[in-house]
Design a protein around this motif. Structure first.
Motif, mmCIF file in Angstrom:
data_model
loop_
_atom_site.group_PDB
_atom_site.id
_atom_site.type_symbol
_atom_site.label_atom_id
_atom_site.label_comp_id
_atom_site.label_asym_id
_atom_site.label_seq_id
_atom_site.Cartn_x
_atom_site.Cartn_y
_atom_site.Cartn_z
ATOM 1 N N ARG A 81 26.644 44.119 26.664
ATOM 2 C CA ARG A 81 26.009 45.402 26.967
ATOM 3 C C ARG A 81 26.101 46.224 25.694
ATOM 4 N NH1 ARG A 81 29.193 48.556 30.917
ATOM 5 N NH2 ARG A 81 30.282 49.222 29.051
ATOM 6 N N ASP A 82 24.940 46.600 25.153
ATOM 7 C CA ASP A 82 24.903 47.291 23.871
ATOM 8 C C ASP A 82 25.122 48.796 23.971
ATOM 9 O OD1 ASP A 82 24.462 44.999 22.329
ATOM 10 O OD2 ASP A 82 22.332 45.048 22.787
ATOM 11 N N GLN A 83 24.623 49.415 25.049
ATOM 12 C CA GLN A 83 24.746 50.874 25.112
ATOM 13 C C GLN A 83 26.213 51.271 25.212
ATOM 14 O OE1 GLN A 83 23.054 49.307 27.737
ATOM 15 N NE2 GLN A 83 23.992 49.967 29.626
ATOM 16 N N PRO A 84 26.560 52.415 24.636
ATOM 17 C CA PRO A 84 27.971 52.830 24.634
ATOM 18 C C PRO A 84 28.517 53.018 26.042
ATOM 19 C CG PRO A 84 26.675 54.129 23.080
ATOM 20 C CD PRO A 84 25.711 53.317 23.882
ATOM 21 N N PRO A 85 29.736 52.592 26.277
ATOM 22 C CA PRO A 85 30.533 51.800 25.350
ATOM 23 C C PRO A 85 30.056 50.347 25.344
ATOM 24 C CG PRO A 85 31.744 52.116 27.380
ATOM 25 C CD PRO A 85 30.456 52.873 27.527
ATOM 26 N N ALA A 86 29.977 49.771 24.142
ATOM 27 C CA ALA A 86 29.608 48.361 24.036
ATOM 28 C C ALA A 86 30.643 47.529 24.782
ATOM 29 C CB ALA A 86 29.546 47.935 22.573
ATOM 30 N N ALA A 87 30.187 46.469 25.440
ATOM 31 C CA ALA A 87 31.110 45.646 26.221
ATOM 32 C C ALA A 87 30.535 44.261 26.445
ATOM 33 C CB ALA A 87 31.382 46.301 27.580
ATOM 34 N N VAL A 88 31.427 43.334 26.726
ATOM 35 C CA VAL A 88 31.049 42.041 27.255
ATOM 36 C C VAL A 88 31.280 42.136 28.762
ATOM 37 C CG1 VAL A 88 31.508 39.572 27.268
ATOM 38 C CG2 VAL A 88 31.725 40.856 25.144
ATOM 39 N N VAL A 89 30.242 41.867 29.537
ATOM 40 C CA VAL A 89 30.296 41.976 30.991
ATOM 41 C C VAL A 89 30.376 40.559 31.564
ATOM 42 C CG1 VAL A 89 29.090 42.831 33.039
ATOM 43 C CG2 VAL A 89 28.948 44.106 30.876
ATOM 44 N N VAL A 90 31.322 40.338 32.472
ATOM 45 C CA VAL A 90 31.648 38.986 32.938
ATOM 46 C C VAL A 90 31.618 38.910 34.468
ATOM 47 C CG1 VAL A 90 33.435 37.196 32.963
ATOM 48 C CG2 VAL A 90 33.135 38.636 30.936
ATOM 49 N N ARG A 91 31.130 37.781 34.951
ATOM 50 C CA ARG A 91 31.212 37.422 36.376
ATOM 51 C C ARG A 91 31.659 35.969 36.445
ATOM 52 N NH1 ARG A 91 27.789 34.360 38.995
ATOM 53 N NH2 ARG A 91 27.871 34.266 41.231
ATOM 54 N N VAL A 92 32.764 35.712 37.154
ATOM 55 C CA VAL A 92 33.243 34.353 37.396
ATOM 56 C C VAL A 92 33.236 34.162 38.909
ATOM 57 C CG1 VAL A 92 35.178 32.750 37.189
ATOM 58 C CG2 VAL A 92 34.682 34.351 35.324
ATOM 59 N N ALA A 93 32.587 33.108 39.380
ATOM 60 C CA ALA A 93 32.445 32.911 40.822
ATOM 61 C C ALA A 93 32.783 31.479 41.207
ATOM 62 C CB ALA A 93 31.010 33.223 41.254
ATOM 63 N N ASP A 94 33.345 31.372 42.413
ATOM 64 C CA ASP A 94 33.519 30.067 43.037
ATOM 65 C C ASP A 94 32.878 30.142 44.414
ATOM 66 O OD1 ASP A 94 35.485 30.666 45.239
ATOM 67 O OD2 ASP A 94 36.775 31.196 43.549
ATOM 68 N N HIS A 95 32.795 29.018 45.086
ATOM 69 C CA HIS A 95 32.190 28.962 46.417
ATOM 70 C C HIS A 95 33.175 28.410 47.439
ATOM 71 C CE1 HIS A 95 28.479 30.098 44.530
ATOM 72 N NE2 HIS A 95 28.724 29.180 43.618
ATOM 73 N N GLY A 96 34.452 28.634 47.150
ATOM 74 C CA GLY A 96 35.513 28.157 48.031
ATOM 75 C C GLY A 96 35.968 29.228 48.995
ATOM 76 N N THR A 97 37.179 29.071 49.485
ATOM 77 C CA THR A 97 37.739 29.965 50.486
ATOM 78 C C THR A 97 38.921 30.724 49.902
ATOM 79 O OG1 THR A 97 37.111 28.402 52.215
ATOM 80 C CG2 THR A 97 38.749 30.057 52.797
ATOM 81 N N TRP A 98 38.884 32.061 50.019
ATOM 82 C CA TRP A 98 39.970 32.905 49.535
ATOM 83 C C TRP A 98 41.240 32.590 50.308
ATOM 84 C CZ3 TRP A 98 41.002 36.222 45.704
ATOM 85 C CH2 TRP A 98 42.109 37.072 45.837
ATOM 86 N N ARG A 99 42.323 32.450 49.571
ATOM 87 C CA ARG A 99 43.618 32.237 50.204
ATOM 88 C C ARG A 99 44.547 33.373 49.795
ATOM 89 N NH1 ARG A 99 45.149 26.199 48.807
ATOM 90 N NH2 ARG A 99 43.538 26.300 47.242
ATOM 91 N N THR A 100 45.241 33.938 50.745
ATOM 92 C CA THR A 100 46.150 35.038 50.465
ATOM 93 C C THR A 100 47.258 34.560 49.545
ATOM 94 O OG1 THR A 100 45.697 35.912 52.655
ATOM 95 C CG2 THR A 100 47.622 36.791 51.524
ATOM 96 N N ALA A 101 47.586 35.389 48.564
ATOM 97 C CA ALA A 101 48.633 35.031 47.606
ATOM 98 C C ALA A 101 49.985 35.015 48.292
ATOM 99 C CB ALA A 101 48.647 36.040 46.465
ATOM 100 N N PRO A 102 50.872 34.108 47.889
ATOM 101 C CA PRO A 102 52.208 34.081 48.478
ATOM 102 C C PRO A 102 52.980 35.352 48.105
ATOM 103 C CG PRO A 102 52.056 32.539 46.640
ATOM 104 C CD PRO A 102 50.682 33.081 46.875
ATOM 105 N N THR A 103 53.895 35.756 48.957
ATOM 106 C CA THR A 103 54.670 36.965 48.682
ATOM 107 C C THR A 103 55.671 36.752 47.557
ATOM 108 O OG1 THR A 103 56.193 36.377 50.465
ATOM 109 C CG2 THR A 103 54.421 37.907 51.006
#
Length: 141
Positions: A81-103
């Motif tokens: 993204r060039d307009q201020p603030p300049a940035a690298v914009v990221v999307r990482v995706a999977d198609h699995g099932t969310w699992r709650t993190a262990p405590t």
């Protein structure tokens, strides 16, 4: 499986990757991001943060989204993204099932915290169709 397409959207360099959800793919993804970032004029220090943050997001998808017998994929979309603030914009995706993190995580479970320290606008979006981790890494442009 990787298409490794580099696209331009409105003059902005964009990279779209699709890989098997396999730890072996992490190194390939990091190398593709490094090459894309260099061609796109992303500063070297931002590229290192980008590789680390994307690697953590992909590793979460590889490790947590799919069962041992699932042949899932992870997708990575990156653009400048060039307009201020300049940035690298990221999307990482999977198609699995969310699992709650262990405590009790022990020495693990720091990937999202690391991404939050390296990036801005961090969002984790969970749905029955998978999980998306979206963020941006800003830099002086």
């Amino acid at each position: 499986m990787n298409d490794g397409r580099t696209l331009s959207q409105g003059g902005r360099p964009r990279l779209r990757l699709r890989h098997r959800a396999d730890p072996v793919e992490l190194g390939r993804i990091r190398r593709q991001i490094a090459g894309w970032a260099q061609r796109s004029g992303v500063p070297e220090d931002v590229t290192m943060d980008l590789q680390l943050a994307v690697g953590e997001a992909v590793a979460n998808g590889v490790e947590h989204a799919y069962g041992a017998d699932d042949e899932g994929t992870v997708e990575v979309d990156v653009e400048v993204r060039d307009q201020p603030p300049a940035a690298v914009v990221v999307r990482v995706a999977d198609h699995g099932t969310w699992r709650t993190a262990p405590t009790v995580t022990g020495y693990r479970g720091r990937g999202l915290l690391m991404i939050e320290r390296l990036a801005q606008q961090v969002q984790v979006l969970c749905s029955p169709g998978g999980t998306e981790v979206c963020f941006e890494i800003r830099y002086p442009g």
